[in-house]
Design a protein around this motif. Structure first.
Motif, PDB file in Angstrom:
ATOM      1  N   GLY A  24       0.779  -1.226   0.000  1.00 45.12           N
ATOM      2  CA  GLY A  24       0.000   0.000   0.000  1.00 45.12           C
ATOM      3  C   GLY A  24       0.813   1.279   0.000  1.00 45.12           C
ATOM      4  N   LYS A  25       2.143   1.167   0.152  1.00 44.83           N
ATOM      5  CA  LYS A  25       2.992   2.359   0.137  1.00 44.83           C
ATOM      6  C   LYS A  25       3.240   2.813  -1.289  1.00 44.83           C
ATOM      7  CE  LYS A  25       5.845   2.496   4.152  1.00 44.83           C
ATOM      8  NZ  LYS A  25       7.222   2.425   4.626  1.00 44.83           N
ATOM      9  N   GLN A  26       3.397   4.113  -1.456  1.00 38.48           N
ATOM     10  CA  GLN A  26       3.728   4.684  -2.758  1.00 38.48           C
ATOM     11  C   GLN A  26       5.237   4.612  -2.956  1.00 38.48           C
ATOM     12  OE1 GLN A  26       1.484   6.179  -5.103  1.00 38.48           O
ATOM     13  NE2 GLN A  26       0.074   4.975  -3.869  1.00 38.48           N
ATOM     14  N   ILE A  27       5.687   3.989  -4.040  1.00 35.82           N
ATOM     15  CA  ILE A  27       7.113   3.914  -4.336  1.00 35.82           C
ATOM     16  C   ILE A  27       7.326   4.308  -5.792  1.00 35.82           C
ATOM     17  CG2 ILE A  27       7.636   2.170  -2.583  1.00 35.82           C
ATOM     18  CD1 ILE A  27       7.627   0.075  -4.741  1.00 35.82           C
ATOM     19  N   PRO A  28       8.515   4.845  -6.121  1.00 37.46           N
ATOM     20  CA  PRO A  28       8.776   5.228  -7.509  1.00 37.46           C
ATOM     21  C   PRO A  28       8.579   4.036  -8.444  1.00 37.46           C
ATOM     22  CG  PRO A  28      10.513   6.028  -6.072  1.00 37.46           C
ATOM     23  CD  PRO A  28       9.637   5.114  -5.248  1.00 37.46           C
ATOM     24  N   LEU A  29       7.978   4.277  -9.598  1.00 37.82           N
ATOM     25  CA  LEU A  29       7.641   3.203 -10.520  1.00 37.82           C
ATOM     26  C   LEU A  29       8.867   2.416 -10.964  1.00 37.82           C
ATOM     27  CD1 LEU A  29       5.248   1.886 -11.812  1.00 37.82           C
ATOM     28  CD2 LEU A  29       5.441   3.444 -13.720  1.00 37.82           C
ATOM     29  N   ASP A  30       9.993   3.087 -11.234  1.00 35.94           N
ATOM     30  CA  ASP A  30      11.167   2.342 -11.649  1.00 35.94           C
ATOM     31  C   ASP A  30      11.654   1.434 -10.532  1.00 35.94           C
ATOM     32  OD1 ASP A  30      12.014   4.557 -10.155  1.00 35.94           O
ATOM     33  OD2 ASP A  30      13.893   4.742 -11.267  1.00 35.94           O
ATOM     34  N   GLU A  31      11.528   1.860  -9.273  1.00 37.33           N
ATOM     35  CA  GLU A  31      11.888   0.996  -8.157  1.00 37.33           C
ATOM     36  C   GLU A  31      10.918  -0.179  -8.071  1.00 37.33           C
ATOM     37  OE1 GLU A  31      12.831   0.965  -3.377  1.00 37.33           O
ATOM     38  OE2 GLU A  31      12.022   2.784  -4.266  1.00 37.33           O
ATOM     39  N   GLN A  32       9.649   0.056  -8.376  1.00 40.30           N
ATOM     40  CA  GLN A  32       8.669  -1.024  -8.362  1.00 40.30           C
ATOM     41  C   GLN A  32       9.067  -2.124  -9.344  1.00 40.30           C
ATOM     42  OE1 GLN A  32       6.025  -1.601  -6.355  1.00 40.30           O
ATOM     43  NE2 GLN A  32       5.764  -3.537  -7.411  1.00 40.30           N
ATOM     44  N   LEU A  33       9.604  -1.745 -10.490  1.00 37.94           N
ATOM     45  CA  LEU A  33      10.058  -2.743 -11.465  1.00 37.94           C
ATOM     46  C   LEU A  33      11.216  -3.556 -10.909  1.00 37.94           C
ATOM     47  CD1 LEU A  33       9.873  -0.564 -14.699  1.00 37.94           C
ATOM     48  CD2 LEU A  33       8.239  -2.302 -13.928  1.00 37.94           C
ATOM     49  N   VAL A  34      12.130  -2.894 -10.223  1.00 37.70           N
ATOM     50  CA  VAL A  34      13.272  -3.580  -9.617  1.00 37.70           C
ATOM     51  C   VAL A  34      12.787  -4.517  -8.507  1.00 37.70           C
ATOM     52  CG1 VAL A  34      15.405  -3.253  -8.302  1.00 37.70           C
ATOM     53  CG2 VAL A  34      14.876  -1.739 -10.217  1.00 37.70           C
ATOM     54  N   VAL A  35      11.850  -4.053  -7.703  1.00 39.69           N
ATOM     55  CA  VAL A  35      11.295  -4.864  -6.623  1.00 39.69           C
ATOM     56  C   VAL A  35      10.610  -6.106  -7.189  1.00 39.69           C
ATOM     57  CG1 VAL A  35       9.479  -4.897  -4.854  1.00 39.69           C
ATOM     58  CG2 VAL A  35      11.092  -2.988  -4.954  1.00 39.69           C
ATOM     59  N   THR A  36       9.853  -5.934  -8.240  1.00 39.23           N
ATOM     60  CA  THR A  36       9.176  -7.070  -8.875  1.00 39.23           C
ATOM     61  C   THR A  36      10.188  -8.086  -9.391  1.00 39.23           C
ATOM     62  OG1 THR A  36       7.298  -5.681  -9.468  1.00 39.23           O
ATOM     63  CG2 THR A  36       7.573  -7.723 -10.711  1.00 39.23           C
ATOM     64  N   ARG A  37      11.246  -7.597 -10.004  1.00 35.68           N
ATOM     65  CA  ARG A  37      12.300  -8.495 -10.493  1.00 35.68           C
ATOM     66  C   ARG A  37      12.981  -9.217  -9.331  1.00 35.68           C
ATOM     67  NH1 ARG A  37      17.879  -7.021 -12.343  1.00 35.68           N
ATOM     68  NH2 ARG A  37      18.672  -8.960 -13.176  1.00 35.68           N
ATOM     69  N   ALA A  38      13.207  -8.507  -8.224  1.00 34.06           N
ATOM     70  CA  ALA A  38      13.878  -9.099  -7.062  1.00 34.06           C
ATOM     71  C   ALA A  38      13.051 -10.214  -6.438  1.00 34.06           C
ATOM     72  CB  ALA A  38      14.177  -8.018  -6.028  1.00 34.06           C
ATOM     73  N   ARG A  39      11.733 -10.143  -6.560  1.00 35.75           N
ATOM     74  CA  ARG A  39      10.884 -11.228  -6.051  1.00 35.75           C
ATOM     75  C   ARG A  39      11.103 -12.526  -6.820  1.00 35.75           C
ATOM     76  NH1 ARG A  39       6.541  -7.550  -6.210  1.00 35.75           N
ATOM     77  NH2 ARG A  39       6.723  -6.466  -4.255  1.00 35.75           N
ATOM     78  N   ALA A  40      11.455 -12.399  -8.100  1.00 37.56           N
ATOM     79  CA  ALA A  40      11.573 -13.570  -8.962  1.00 37.56           C
ATOM     80  C   ALA A  40      13.014 -14.027  -9.178  1.00 37.56           C
ATOM     81  CB  ALA A  40      10.937 -13.270 -10.323  1.00 37.56           C
ATOM     82  N   ASP A  41      13.988 -13.176  -8.877  1.00 41.05           N
ATOM     83  CA  ASP A  41      15.382 -13.463  -9.215  1.00 41.05           C
ATOM     84  C   ASP A  41      16.266 -13.193  -7.999  1.00 41.05           C
ATOM     85  OD1 ASP A  41      18.115 -12.935 -10.040  1.00 41.05           O
ATOM     86  OD2 ASP A  41      17.403 -12.837 -12.094  1.00 41.05           O
ATOM     87  N   PHE A  42      16.892 -14.259  -7.484  1.00 41.19           N
ATOM     88  CA  PHE A  42      17.702 -14.140  -6.270  1.00 41.19           C
ATOM     89  C   PHE A  42      18.837 -13.129  -6.428  1.00 41.19           C
ATOM     90  CE2 PHE A  42      21.508 -15.714  -3.947  1.00 41.19           C
ATOM     91  CZ  PHE A  42      21.129 -15.257  -2.696  1.00 41.19           C
ATOM     92  N   LEU A  43      19.557 -13.174  -7.542  1.00 39.24           N
ATOM     93  CA  LEU A  43      20.669 -12.240  -7.727  1.00 39.24           C
ATOM     94  C   LEU A  43      20.173 -10.806  -7.822  1.00 39.24           C
ATOM     95  CD1 LEU A  43      22.987 -14.275 -10.106  1.00 39.24           C
ATOM     96  CD2 LEU A  43      23.226 -13.919  -7.640  1.00 39.24           C
ATOM     97  N   ALA A  44      18.999 -10.603  -8.415  1.00 41.04           N
ATOM     98  CA  ALA A  44      18.407  -9.263  -8.447  1.00 41.04           C
ATOM     99  C   ALA A  44      18.091  -8.801  -7.026  1.00 41.04           C
ATOM    100  CB  ALA A  44      17.157  -9.250  -9.311  1.00 41.04           C
ATOM    101  N   MET A  45      17.658  -9.728  -6.178  1.00 34.93           N
ATOM    102  CA  MET A  45      17.395  -9.409  -4.769  1.00 34.93           C
ATOM    103  C   MET A  45      18.674  -8.969  -4.076  1.00 34.93           C
ATOM    104  SD  MET A  45      15.393  -9.231  -2.190  1.00 34.93           S
ATOM    105  CE  MET A  45      15.214  -9.551  -0.464  1.00 34.93           C
ATOM    106  N   LEU A  46      19.757  -9.711  -4.309  1.00 36.78           N
ATOM    107  CA  LEU A  46      21.031  -9.333  -3.692  1.00 36.78           C
ATOM    108  C   LEU A  46      21.465  -7.946  -4.141  1.00 36.78           C
ATOM    109  CD1 LEU A  46      23.341 -12.483  -3.754  1.00 36.78           C
ATOM    110  CD2 LEU A  46      22.425 -11.306  -1.771  1.00 36.78           C
ATOM    111  N   GLU A  47      21.319  -7.670  -5.424  1.00 45.56           N
ATOM    112  CA  GLU A  47      21.722  -6.366  -5.950  1.00 45.56           C
ATOM    113  C   GLU A  47      20.860  -5.240  -5.395  1.00 45.56           C
ATOM    114  OE1 GLU A  47      23.682  -7.281 -10.251  1.00 45.56           O
ATOM    115  OE2 GLU A  47      21.505  -7.310 -10.136  1.00 45.56           O
TER     116      GLU A  47
END
Length: 144
Positions: A24-47
């Protein structure tokens, strides 16, 4: 995710596009894309969420990428994966992050962590708990 909206950046006043995140928090859209990727990709999460002792983002090395690619391929084939890496190469930290990432993907997961001593095991469990409490981890997995 909610409808994107625009509002000025707090730092410089430039227009930013925001979206409603899963918590429910407002976050920058480009960060939302990174967050979505991090949910699916472990190395993206680490980065995205990983930080060293000084608070700097993890700088993933080719060795890190190779090691986790190897482990994941072994698991896909139903095989066990083993890696022998030198002291100080980040094995303990990356395994703790992997456990936290897997818990984020499945909060009902039970994980086994084998260590040389009870004290080492306690330290590793504390490390995983600390990861679970990090703000960037919570952005990726807000329901954990």
């Amino acid at each position: 995710m909610g409808e994107p909206g625009s509002r000025p950046c707090r730092a410089c006043g430039c227009p930013l596009v925001f979206a409603e995140g899963p918590n429910g928090k407002q976050i920058p859209l480009d960060e939302q894309l990174v967050v979505t990727r991090a949910r699916a990709d472990f190395l993206a999460m680490l980065e995205y969420a990983g930080r060293d002792d000084e608070g700097n983002p993890f700088a993933l090395r080719e060795l890190d990428r190779f090691a986790w690619t190897w482990v994941e391929r072994c698991w896909e084939e139903g095989a066990s994966a083993g890696l022998m890496l030198p002291t100080g190469s980040g094995k303990t930290t990356s395994v703790a992050w992997r456990i936290a990432w897997e818990i984020g993907r499945n909060p009902n997961l039970l994980a086994s962590l084998v260590c040389a001593s009870y004290e080492d095991a306690c330290d590793r469990v504390v490390l995983v708990r600390q990861i679970l409490d990090l703000p960037r981890y919570r952005r990726v997995f807000p329901d954990v």
